[in-house]
Design a protein around this motif. Structure first.
Motif, PDB file in Angstrom:
ATOM      1  N   HIS A 117       0.840  -1.201   0.000  1.00 34.58           N
ATOM      2  CA  HIS A 117       0.000   0.000   0.000  1.00 34.58           C
ATOM      3  C   HIS A 117       0.875   1.251   0.000  1.00 34.58           C
ATOM      4  N   TRP A 118       1.950   1.215   0.780  1.00 36.20           N
ATOM      5  CA  TRP A 118       2.876   2.342   0.811  1.00 36.20           C
ATOM      6  C   TRP A 118       3.543   2.525  -0.551  1.00 36.20           C
ATOM      7  N   MET A 119       3.942   1.431  -1.195  1.00 34.07           N
ATOM      8  CA  MET A 119       4.549   1.506  -2.524  1.00 34.07           C
ATOM      9  C   MET A 119       3.612   2.172  -3.528  1.00 34.07           C
ATOM     10  N   ALA A 120       2.321   1.870  -3.416  1.00 39.37           N
ATOM     11  CA  ALA A 120       1.343   2.443  -4.345  1.00 39.37           C
ATOM     12  C   ALA A 120       1.253   3.960  -4.228  1.00 39.37           C
ATOM     13  N   SER A 121       1.657   4.504  -3.093  1.00 43.14           N
ATOM     14  CA  SER A 121       1.563   5.953  -2.855  1.00 43.14           C
ATOM     15  C   SER A 121       2.815   6.714  -3.292  1.00 43.14           C
ATOM     16  N   LEU A 122       3.842   5.994  -3.747  1.00 46.87           N
ATOM     17  CA  LEU A 122       5.109   6.653  -4.081  1.00 46.87           C
ATOM     18  C   LEU A 122       4.986   7.486  -5.352  1.00 46.87           C
TER      19      LEU A 122
END
Length: 288
Positions: A117-122
């Motif tokens: 989920h964090w990767m998707a926000s990069l």
């Protein structure tokens, strides 16, 4: 497309790419930054946090806690979307493509949903200004996240993207080999990666620094020494006793499928990247 603008930056900036699940190399990069006294706000990663090596989740968590700006790489994009492959752009049926299926399956299994989920926000692009110049950091190319851009890539391709980005300096990752190149109206730089060697027969990773000295921008590349034996051991303990584990020590990639002829011919030859200097540009003062 998500972008991040870091605004005005000064003093020293550190840029690196490709931690590649190599926890030992990531820790070593942190230690170097601490020695140099560079804060997290002035350190940028060009993506591919998770790939070939044995500690995907530990590497991601370490980088998250460090708090540095990170550009999305194709591996982050693929893991965030639970894609069937790493999205590296390897030719189907090539050695790189066949080898990637093993480490990517491992990465999928051992990268948490929170991390995905964090990767998707990069952001796909990270912008900043340094000594009056406009910088853009991407993973591959300006528009294509998995575009391989090497030193031997035609200059007109780089120049076109530099103009399209409205930037003076473009910094890419992805190709795994550091270089710096002066173009007609700016610079194209690759900071190198820390988690795998540069196919030059040495086990080191690479990173890049920017420094402002007397209004000029000084750009230099540096080798990163780290515990390669520890990184190899971690891979083997987790069943990743792959050709990439061997490459950590030999400094040679398992396959050179992706390399243009110029870079293939440099295989196993210790790399030397010449420093570059670019004149800064004073920001005009506003007068009434």
């Amino acid at each position: 497309m998500i972008q991040q603008d870091l605004g005005l930056m000064s003093d020293t900036v550190i840029i690196f790419g490709g931690p590649y699940s190599n926890f030992q190399a990531t820790q070593a990069m942190y230690s170097e930054a601490q020695k140099m006294g560079v804060p997290a706000s002035h350190i940028i990663c060009t993506g591919d946090l998770v790939a070939y090596c044995g500690d995907p989740e530990a590497t991601v968590n370490f980088l998250k806690q460090w708090g540095i700006p990170v550009a999305m790489g194709n591996c982050e994009e693929s893991l965030a979307q639970d894609a069937s492959d790493c999205g590296c752009g390897f030719e189907e049926g090539s050695t790189c493509s066949l080898l990637s299926s093993g480490w990517y399956a491992f990465a999928q299994q051992y990268t948490s949903m929170d991390s995905r989920h964090w990767m998707a926000s990069l952001p796909r692009q990270i912008r900043f200004q340094f000594a009056g110049r406009r910088f853009v950091c991407v993973h591959g190319g300006f528009q294509q996240i998995n575009q391989f851009i090497f030193q031997s890539t035609p200059e007109d391709i780089k120049q076109k993207q530099l103009i399209e980005a409205e930037a003076d300096v473009m910094i890419g990752g992805h190709c795994g080999i550091p270089f710096g190149q002066k173009l007609e109206s700016g610079l194209w730089l690759n900071a190198g990666v820390i988690g795998m060697p540069a196919n030059d027969g040495t086990p080191n990773g690479w990173y890049m620094t920017l420094n402002e000295i007397s209004h000029d921008i000084h750009i230099s590349w540096h080798r990163l020494n780290y515990d390669t034996a520890g990184a190899q051991a971690s891979m083997k303990e987790k069943g990743l006793d792959t050709p990439y584990a061997k490459a950590l020590a030999t400094g040679r990639w398992p396959s050179v499928d992706i390399l243009p002829d110029a870079e293939k011919n440099q295989t196993g030859i210790p790399l030397s990247v010449a420093s570059l200097t670019m004149p800064g540009q004073l920001t005009p003062s506003i007068t009434s």
